[in-house]
Write a protein that holds these residues in place. Structure first.
Motif, PDB file in Angstrom:
ATOM      1  N   HIS A 196     -67.679 -48.914   1.037  1.00 60.08           N
ATOM      2  CA  HIS A 196     -68.091 -47.924  -0.172  1.00 60.08           C
ATOM      3  C   HIS A 196     -69.502 -48.936  -0.937  1.00 60.08           C
ATOM      4  O   HIS A 196     -69.961 -48.008  -1.437  1.00 60.08           O
ATOM      5  CB  HIS A 196     -66.610 -48.362  -0.917  1.00 60.08           C
ATOM      6  CG  HIS A 196     -66.550 -49.442  -2.267  1.00 60.08           C
ATOM      7  ND1 HIS A 196     -67.297 -48.092  -3.660  1.00 60.08           N
ATOM      8  CD2 HIS A 196     -66.638 -49.854  -2.977  1.00 60.08           C
ATOM      9  CE1 HIS A 196     -67.122 -49.020  -4.323  1.00 60.08           C
ATOM     10  NE2 HIS A 196     -66.271 -49.686  -4.259  1.00 60.08           N
ATOM     11  N   LEU A 240     -62.218 -45.190  -1.329  1.00 58.65           N
ATOM     12  CA  LEU A 240     -61.826 -45.098  -2.326  1.00 58.65           C
ATOM     13  C   LEU A 240     -60.462 -44.610  -2.851  1.00 58.65           C
ATOM     14  O   LEU A 240     -59.192 -45.281  -3.254  1.00 58.65           O
ATOM     15  CB  LEU A 240     -62.847 -44.685  -4.548  1.00 58.65           C
ATOM     16  CG  LEU A 240     -64.194 -45.216  -3.851  1.00 58.65           C
ATOM     17  CD1 LEU A 240     -64.357 -44.428  -5.393  1.00 58.65           C
ATOM     18  CD2 LEU A 240     -64.196 -46.536  -4.587  1.00 58.65           C
ATOM     19  N   ARG A 295     -58.813 -47.634  -7.937  1.00 61.08           N
ATOM     20  CA  ARG A 295     -60.138 -47.250  -7.748  1.00 61.08           C
ATOM     21  C   ARG A 295     -60.581 -48.099  -7.448  1.00 61.08           C
ATOM     22  O   ARG A 295     -62.057 -48.513  -6.197  1.00 61.08           O
ATOM     23  CB  ARG A 295     -60.640 -45.919  -7.784  1.00 61.08           C
ATOM     24  CG  ARG A 295     -60.378 -44.889  -7.209  1.00 61.08           C
ATOM     25  CD  ARG A 295     -60.969 -43.519  -8.673  1.00 61.08           C
ATOM     26  NE  ARG A 295     -61.574 -44.081  -9.100  1.00 61.08           N
ATOM     27  CZ  ARG A 295     -62.599 -42.852  -8.453  1.00 61.08           C
ATOM     28  NH1 ARG A 295     -61.948 -42.073  -8.022  1.00 61.08           N
ATOM     29  NH2 ARG A 295     -64.255 -42.890  -8.337  1.00 61.08           N
ATOM     30  N   VAL A 296     -61.137 -48.954  -8.011  1.00 59.16           N
ATOM     31  CA  VAL A 296     -63.326 -50.151  -7.767  1.00 59.16           C
ATOM     32  C   VAL A 296     -62.481 -51.441  -8.541  1.00 59.16           C
ATOM     33  O   VAL A 296     -62.534 -51.814  -7.545  1.00 59.16           O
ATOM     34  CB  VAL A 296     -63.321 -49.127  -9.566  1.00 59.16           C
ATOM     35  CG1 VAL A 296     -64.729 -50.652  -9.792  1.00 59.16           C
ATOM     36  CG2 VAL A 296     -64.223 -48.438  -9.953  1.00 59.16           C
TER      37      VAL A 296
END
Lengths: 141, 525
Positions: B270, B300, B310-311
């Motif tokens: 990512h 993600l 997601r992060v």
């Protein structure tokens, strides 16, 4: 149709945003950038990311305000033409979040600028940011 | 590098020193020296043993003294420590021997008020211009957060001094600028279109996380350290957990180690795709930006499915992980990774055969192997200049000792080589992910960990997407760490910026800045 009405309509349909990171961890920033990419593609709503404060209507601000970026944030806001709005993106932008109490952190964006919409989340999802912008447009209608 | 030989010659060279040596946790060797001998000892390491990689300098206030720890790496960790008196804390600078030490020394200097004699540029690194007085990491600092009514900072006093010649002009860029999403500012001195000098200012995202860590418990710090950086959040907690677990004498169960590895590799994919997109956008290749970010969503999605975020994933706990997956998920992840690989192979072919992309990146932002070693650069930046380093192979942690992968290196040292290194690393990471999914062992996800950590110290290293990440953690026996020092790989890249900028065309600046894969929130902390 009066001139006023045309201007308001144009603002509704093309909210140009400026992004500034006043000390964030990058989490919200990459989600903001993500809005431009194929899955979210906010250009279909007329939302366009601008590079210069002088072209922007909305300031999307992420992160707590650090001591070093405080005056820069003020200055960027002052460079934006009125009417202008501020959206605080992310929990840090709303309140200082996880960094509350750090020696270099002033707190949320509202410590420095008048904030119109708060988008909480750590980091907030892209959908939430779009929703924040749309809520702002609803508010200024 | 053989540590015993190094220590023996140090003993021989400094017969008056007691040189107490301690075998620390995670394979680190710690040796103590007096401050007068330290520069000479470092000279010996550099000249006789070619041990030039200074990972970082940790400074800490032990109560009675200021302690400095110089963490070296040469296949094995070696830490030299020295004590300075609190009243008159000064030591000779190492910048002449190891130019990469410049930022580390500046940081220690402002955080603990240590004077480095002979430092070429002793400006503060992270603290604001209107910061007056206290050293934030000294124990007696009161450290009130700033208030609304603080006087405005003196931001641009530099512009006037930088332009001296008649032909020269100074262009300020940042902290708000289109090339990066993050705040950093430059003053570029240009002659016509050519850059002759540049001055960098970071610290806009400095929050004071290291100090904040000392006020929070080990468990609370997981949430905080994950927010050092939103791009490589998982590797931060992994390195931290690895350190705290070794202080506790625990080991994460095999399944947890594999799951951590999986998330680390997904994060690398990512991060590299994100970087590729940003680089492509900055040189005007919007198609690749859209492709890379579209395909990044696959990783993600997988990470969100595994952890809920997601992060920021919050996947690690001290003692293991809190995420799991079943057979069905393994299948679904496998097929999505295959799809991702197809896409990456497709657009990396597009990149390699695109003449304008080549034209914008070949021979731009050159760093030679010698420069990379002088500045102690790590990760893909170093590998693109031919330095064959990767902690996953050189000092295997998590499950890497059981997995097969290649370390990608290129020789050219320009942005083109960095692109090739990162794109090929994505493919290697996909290979690693598949091995993890295939070999995922059964068993518990975490072992219970006590809240209080026995006294001790540990140096924990891991290979983050941008290179070597190093944590120094010291415990005093309570439930809060006495010191957490973080050195992120972006700081080592930033120091090379002036060299990369010198002599290039102004139109190449966005390519050079984004070619480095900077993460300012990591560097500023």
């Amino acid at each position: 149709m009066t001139w006023e009405k045309i201007v308001r309509w144009a603002r509704q349909k093309s909210p140009w945003v400026l992004h500034y990171n006043s000390g964030s961890c990058n989490g919200c920033d990459i989600e903001i950038l993500d809005l431009l990419t194929p899955r979210y593609d906010v250009e279909r709503l007329g939302i366009l990311k601008q590079a210069s404060p002088r072209h922007a209507d909305i300031l999307l601000c992420t992160g707590p305000v650090t001591r070093q970026s405080r005056d820069r944030l003020r200055r960027i806001y002052e460079q934006m033409p009125a009417p202008r709005w501020v959206i605080a993106v992310g929990s840090c932008g709303c309140s200082g979040g996880v960094f509350h109490g750090a020696y270099n952190v002033l707190g949320g964006i509202d410590q420095v600028l008048p904030v119109d919409v708060y988008v909480p989340g750590c980091p907030c999802r892209p959908e939430a940011i779009v929703d924040g912008v749309l809520q702002l447009l609803e508010k200024v209608k | 590098m053989n540590i015993d030989i190094v220590l023996a010659s140090l003993r021989q060279e400094f017969p008056t020193e007691a040189l107490p040596v301690e075998s620390g946790r995670l394979g680190e060797t710690l040796a103590a020296l007096s401050p007068g001998c330290l520069p000479a000892a470092v000279r010996l390491l550099v000249e006789r043993f070619d041990l030039r990689h200074l990972s970082t300098i940790t400074g800490q206030d032990t109560g009675s003294d200021i302690e400095l720890l110089y963490h070296f790496w040469g296949g094995q960790g070696l830490t030299l420590r020295t004590l300075l008196p609190k009243q008159e804390a000064r030591i000779a600078s190492l910048c002449a021997l190891i130019p990469g030490a410049a930022y580390y020394e500046r940081e220690v200097s402002e955080m603990l008020h240590v004077v480095f004699d002979g430092h070429p540029d002793p400006r503060p690194l992270l603290l604001a211009e209107d910061w007056r007085g206290e050293a934030p990491l000294r124990q007696d600092a009161s450290l009130r957060p700033p208030t609304k009514s603080d006087p405005p900072a003196l931001t641009e006093q530099l512009c006037a001094t930088a332009a001296q010649g008649r032909e020269r002009m100074v262009i300020p860029i940042g902290p708000q600028h289109p090339a990066l999403k993050e705040p950093l500012s430059f003053l570029l001195t240009v002659e016509g279109e050519r850059i002759v000098d540049s001055l960098l200012r970071i610290g806009y995202a400095h929050r004071g996380i290291e100090r904040l860590c000392q006020d929070r418990t080990y468990v609370q710090n997981l949430a905080l350290l994950e927010r050092i950086c939103g791009i490589c959040s998982h590797i931060h907690t992994t390195t931290y957990c690895q350190g705290v677990e070794s202080l506790l004498g625990l080991e994460a169960p095999p399944r947890a180690r594999y799951l951590r590895t999986l998330l680390c590799e997904l994060e690398r994919i990512h991060s590299h795709l994100l970087w590729l997109g940003v680089l492509a956008e900055n040189i005007g290749f919007t198609t690749i930006f859209m492709y890379a970010w579209r395909d990044r969503e696959i990783t993600l999605d997988i990470m969100e499915e595994l952890s809920g975020g997601r992060v920021s994933h919050a996947a690690n706990v001290i003692g293991g992980v809190r995420t799991n997956m079943d057979e069905h998920q393994v299948q679904s992840i496998w097929s999505r990774l295959e799809e991702l690989e197809r896409q990456i192979v497709k657009f990396s072919g597009m990149l390699e055969h695109d003449s304008s992309f080549r034209g914008r990146t070949l021979d731009v932002g050159d760093l030679s192997l010698e420069q990379v070693r002088r500045y102690c650069v790590v990760g893909p930046m170093a590998r693109a200049s031919g330095l064959d380093v990767d902690l996953r192979r050189d000092s295997p942690y998590l499950a890497y000792d059981r997995l097969l992968f290649r370390v990608i290196t290129h020789q050219e040292g320009d942005i083109w080589a960095r692109t090739l290194v990162r794109v090929q690393e994505i493919l290697e990471s996909l290979r690693l992910c598949r091995q993890v999914l295939k070999d995922l062992p059964d068993g518990p996800l975490a072992v219970p960990a006590p809240r209080r950590v026995p006294p001790g110290e540990v140096v924990s290293r891991a290979e983050s997407p941008r290179g070597e990440l190093i944590y120094y953690i010291r415990s005093d026996g309570s439930d809060k760490p006495a010191r957490v020092k973080v050195r992120t790989p972006s700081l080592t890249s930033l120091i090379t910026l002036a060299d990369q900028m010198r002599g290039i065309n102004i139109a190449d600046v966005p390519a050079v800045i984004s070619g480095m894969d900077l993460c300012i929130s990591c560097a500023d902390r």
